[in-house]
Design a protein around this motif. Structure first.
Motif, PDB file in Angstrom:
ATOM      1  N   ALA A 276       0.826  -1.207   0.000  1.00  0.00           N
ATOM      2  CA  ALA A 276       0.000   0.000   0.000  1.00  0.00           C
ATOM      3  C   ALA A 276       0.860   1.256   0.000  1.00  0.00           C
ATOM      4  N   THR A 277       1.918   1.250   0.788  1.00  0.00           N
ATOM      5  CA  THR A 277       2.811   2.406   0.841  1.00  0.00           C
ATOM      6  C   THR A 277       3.477   2.642  -0.511  1.00  0.00           C
ATOM      7  N   ALA A 278       3.890   1.560  -1.160  1.00  0.00           N
ATOM      8  CA  ALA A 278       4.561   1.687  -2.455  1.00  0.00           C
ATOM      9  C   ALA A 278       3.606   2.173  -3.540  1.00  0.00           C
ATOM     10  N   PHE A 279       2.390   1.657  -3.538  1.00  0.00           N
ATOM     11  CA  PHE A 279       1.425   1.977  -4.591  1.00  0.00           C
ATOM     12  C   PHE A 279       0.682   3.288  -4.351  1.00  0.00           C
ATOM     13  N   LYS A 280       0.769   3.820  -3.158  1.00  0.00           N
ATOM     14  CA  LYS A 280      -0.052   4.960  -2.760  1.00  0.00           C
ATOM     15  C   LYS A 280       0.007   6.150  -3.714  1.00  0.00           C
ATOM     16  N   PRO A 281       1.181   6.617  -4.155  1.00  0.00           N
ATOM     17  CA  PRO A 281       1.183   7.799  -5.041  1.00  0.00           C
ATOM     18  C   PRO A 281       0.386   7.576  -6.325  1.00  0.00           C
ATOM     19  N   TRP A 282       0.492   6.396  -6.904  1.00  0.00           N
ATOM     20  CA  TRP A 282      -0.212   6.097  -8.148  1.00  0.00           C
ATOM     21  C   TRP A 282      -1.716   5.958  -7.917  1.00  0.00           C
ATOM     22  N   VAL A 283      -2.063   5.242  -6.854  1.00  0.00           N
ATOM     23  CA  VAL A 283      -3.473   4.984  -6.576  1.00  0.00           C
ATOM     24  C   VAL A 283      -4.189   6.269  -6.173  1.00  0.00           C
ATOM     25  N   VAL A 312      -3.129 -10.760  -0.218  1.00  0.00           N
ATOM     26  CA  VAL A 312      -2.303  -9.640   0.244  1.00  0.00           C
ATOM     27  C   VAL A 312      -2.555  -8.404  -0.620  1.00  0.00           C
ATOM     28  N   LEU A 313      -2.660  -8.605  -1.933  1.00  0.00           N
ATOM     29  CA  LEU A 313      -2.898  -7.476  -2.833  1.00  0.00           C
ATOM     30  C   LEU A 313      -4.217  -6.785  -2.517  1.00  0.00           C
ATOM     31  N   TRP A 314      -5.294  -7.564  -2.323  1.00  0.00           N
ATOM     32  CA  TRP A 314      -6.584  -6.938  -2.031  1.00  0.00           C
ATOM     33  C   TRP A 314      -6.582  -6.280  -0.654  1.00  0.00           C
ATOM     34  N   ASN A 315      -5.812  -6.808   0.284  1.00  0.00           N
ATOM     35  CA  ASN A 315      -5.649  -6.114   1.564  1.00  0.00           C
ATOM     36  C   ASN A 315      -4.965  -4.765   1.363  1.00  0.00           C
ATOM     37  N   ALA A 316      -3.980  -4.727   0.454  1.00  0.00           N
ATOM     38  CA  ALA A 316      -3.301  -3.456   0.176  1.00  0.00           C
ATOM     39  C   ALA A 316      -4.280  -2.436  -0.387  1.00  0.00           C
ATOM     40  N   PHE A 317      -5.134  -2.866  -1.307  1.00  0.00           N
ATOM     41  CA  PHE A 317      -6.130  -1.952  -1.862  1.00  0.00           C
ATOM     42  C   PHE A 317      -7.095  -1.476  -0.765  1.00  0.00           C
ATOM     43  N   LYS A 318      -7.461  -2.373   0.121  1.00  0.00           N
ATOM     44  CA  LYS A 318      -8.372  -1.988   1.197  1.00  0.00           C
ATOM     45  C   LYS A 318      -7.712  -0.993   2.147  1.00  0.00           C
ATOM     46  N   ARG A 319      -6.438  -1.154   2.380  1.00  0.00           N
ATOM     47  CA  ARG A 319      -5.721  -0.170   3.211  1.00  0.00           C
ATOM     48  C   ARG A 319      -5.718   1.193   2.521  1.00  0.00           C
ATOM     49  N   LEU A 320      -5.528   1.189   1.222  1.00  0.00           N
ATOM     50  CA  LEU A 320      -5.486   2.445   0.477  1.00  0.00           C
ATOM     51  C   LEU A 320      -6.840   3.131   0.423  1.00  0.00           C
ATOM     52  N   ALA A 321      -7.911   2.367   0.628  1.00  0.00           N
ATOM     53  CA  ALA A 321      -9.263   2.922   0.552  1.00  0.00           C
ATOM     54  C   ALA A 321      -9.856   3.223   1.926  1.00  0.00           C
ATOM     55  N   MET A 322      -9.061   3.141   2.969  1.00  0.00           N
ATOM     56  CA  MET A 322      -9.595   3.314   4.321  1.00  0.00           C
ATOM     57  C   MET A 322     -10.195   4.692   4.556  1.00  0.00           C
ATOM     58  N   GLY A 323      -9.720   5.693   3.857  1.00  0.00           N
ATOM     59  CA  GLY A 323     -10.199   7.046   4.117  1.00  0.00           C
ATOM     60  C   GLY A 323     -11.335   7.506   3.238  1.00  0.00           C
ATOM     61  N   VAL A 324     -11.845   6.654   2.359  1.00  0.00           N
ATOM     62  CA  VAL A 324     -12.885   7.082   1.434  1.00  0.00           C
ATOM     63  C   VAL A 324     -14.263   6.786   2.015  1.00  0.00           C
ATOM     64  N   SER A 325     -15.288   7.374   1.429  1.00  0.00           N
ATOM     65  CA  SER A 325     -16.653   7.152   1.892  1.00  0.00           C
ATOM     66  C   SER A 325     -17.128   5.756   1.518  1.00  0.00           C
ATOM     67  N   ALA A 326     -18.239   5.348   2.092  1.00  0.00           N
ATOM     68  CA  ALA A 326     -18.797   4.031   1.783  1.00  0.00           C
ATOM     69  C   ALA A 326     -19.162   3.923   0.308  1.00  0.00           C
ATOM     70  N   ALA A 327     -19.735   5.000  -0.254  1.00  0.00           N
ATOM     71  CA  ALA A 327     -20.113   4.982  -1.668  1.00  0.00           C
ATOM     72  C   ALA A 327     -18.880   4.884  -2.565  1.00  0.00           C
ATOM     73  N   GLU A 328     -17.830   5.601  -2.214  1.00  0.00           N
ATOM     74  CA  GLU A 328     -16.599   5.545  -3.002  1.00  0.00           C
ATOM     75  C   GLU A 328     -15.965   4.160  -2.916  1.00  0.00           C
ATOM     76  N   LYS A 329     -16.007   3.569  -1.738  1.00  0.00           N
ATOM     77  CA  LYS A 329     -15.436   2.229  -1.572  1.00  0.00           C
ATOM     78  C   LYS A 329     -16.181   1.212  -2.422  1.00  0.00           C
ATOM     79  N   THR A 330     -17.498   1.310  -2.425  1.00  0.00           N
ATOM     80  CA  THR A 330     -18.293   0.407  -3.263  1.00  0.00           C
ATOM     81  C   THR A 330     -17.925   0.571  -4.731  1.00  0.00           C
ATOM     82  N   ALA A 331     -17.759   1.808  -5.168  1.00  0.00           N
ATOM     83  CA  ALA A 331     -17.389   2.061  -6.561  1.00  0.00           C
ATOM     84  C   ALA A 331     -16.046   1.438  -6.893  1.00  0.00           C
TER      85      ALA A 331
END
Length: 346
Positions: A276-283, A312-331
């Motif tokens: 998540a830390t590595a991918f964060k700037p791009w994501v 592990v990859l999907w956990n990384a994406f979930k970490r990167l999405a921790m600060g978004v709204s529920a609607a944004e996460k669903t999207a």
């Protein structure tokens, strides 16, 4: 330790190495549509339905997937332009197996993105019609790999594209046949060509264009010492591309051997926090530019399996999405993919 891959190539993941790091799934109930994976049988690098099942059964709620073009199971015989139908038939067979319910709730290959040679021009229309029939209601569109760079050290994508192919008149005649049928177009290109995708999107504003792997940022060969410059150029191009409302982006593909990360050279794979830390700037930059409703997380498996396990990859994406709204996460995890690929989710 896994062998170091040749940059830009698709290589087999080291399964023993990948298995060294596993994690419990974060937010295990969150529905996920994986909009980008492949299935193939290649010497020393198989990834078939049972492999996909094993990866998707790592604790995350993967409800559906989209199979994407990888020149798999093409017909051996028949007219050259129709041999691509074999890939759609193959993916549809896997989809039928999955839809039986014998393998759980996953609906694998619920959408199929395969290939048609747009260089056929108007003759591509007949191939599109044949693909639609072969897909049995699951064919959604095609991917065309146009990745090409002036640097001879950058490996061209599989179709051996010519410079400026997306602007070629005959190629666009073929694209017009896709547009007429309301099909989707996945673009796998390199970051210096994002402007060409923007021009295509402007010319066909009614076509859903999906930019694969955040636009293919190059970080090897002559780009290896220019990472900051590449990121700035990529960001500027993505900002301009986002002005075309018919473009969405697949957020992933960052685990490939493209010169940005060397996880595959380490004794053990990274955990989700390091990814998540590595991918964060791009994501974060992609989601900020396009908005969550025009972005979808993707696994790009098995290609990205050289860098981490599926869970592990999907956990990384979930970490990167921790600060978004529920609607944004669903999207990000299911909504955008289901809308763009017209998937009926139960």
């Amino acid at each position: 330790m896994s062998a170091s891959p040749k940059l830009g190539n698709v290589i087999a993941p080291n399964l023993e190495w990948v298995a060294k790091v596993t994690e419990e799934a974060l937010e295990p109930a969150l529905p996920i549509v994986d909009p980008h994976h492949h299935l193939w049988q290649r010497t020393g690098n198989d990834y078939m339905f049972h492999d996909l099942l094993a990866d998707t059964q790592t604790g995350h709620n993967i409800v559906a997937t989209v199979f994407v073009d990888c020149h798999s199971m093409y017909r051996k015989e028949g007219p050259a332009e129709l041999r691509c139908l074999g890939e759609t038939e193959f993916a549809n067979g896997v989809a039928a197996m999955s839809a039986s319910g014998l393998y759980g709730g996953l609906r694998a290959c619920a959408g199929i993105v395969s290939h048609v040679d747009l260089r056929l021009g108007a003759k591509a229309g007949a191939v599109f019609d044949a693909q639609i029939a072969a897909g049995n209601g699951r064919f959604r569109g095609i991917r065309y790999q146009t990745g090409l760079d002036k640097d001879p050290g950058i490996r061209p994508t599989r179709t051996n594209p010519t410079p400026g192919l997306m602007a070629d008149a005959t190629w666009r005649e073929g694209f017009r046949e896709l547009d007429r049928r309301g099909l989707t177009f996945d673009s796998w290109t390199y970051h210096p060509q994002i402007g060409e995708v923007a021009d295509l999107a402007s010319a066909f504003p009614n076509t859903q264009i999906i930019l694969d792997h955040v636009g293919g940022p190059l970080g090897y060969a002559s780009y290896a010492s220019r990472h900051d410059e590449v990121f700035a150029t990529w960001k500027k191009s993505m900002t301009e591309l986002a002005r075309r409302p018919n473009v969405t982006v697949k957020v992933g593909g960052l685990g490939m051997a493209m010169g940005w990360f060397d996880f595959y050279e380490r004794p053990t794979p990274p955990g989700s926090q390091e990814l998540a830390t590595a991918f964060k700037p791009w994501v974060e930059t992609t989601v900020e530019i396009f908005g969550a409703d025009r972005c979808m997380f993707e696994s790009n498996f098995p290609v990205d399996k050289i860098s981490s396990g599926y869970g592990v990859l999907w956990n990384a994406f979930k970490r990167l999405a921790m600060g978004v709204s529920a609607a944004e996460k669903t999207a990000l995890f299911s909504g955008t993919a289901a809308r763009v690929y017209k998937l009926a989710l139960s």
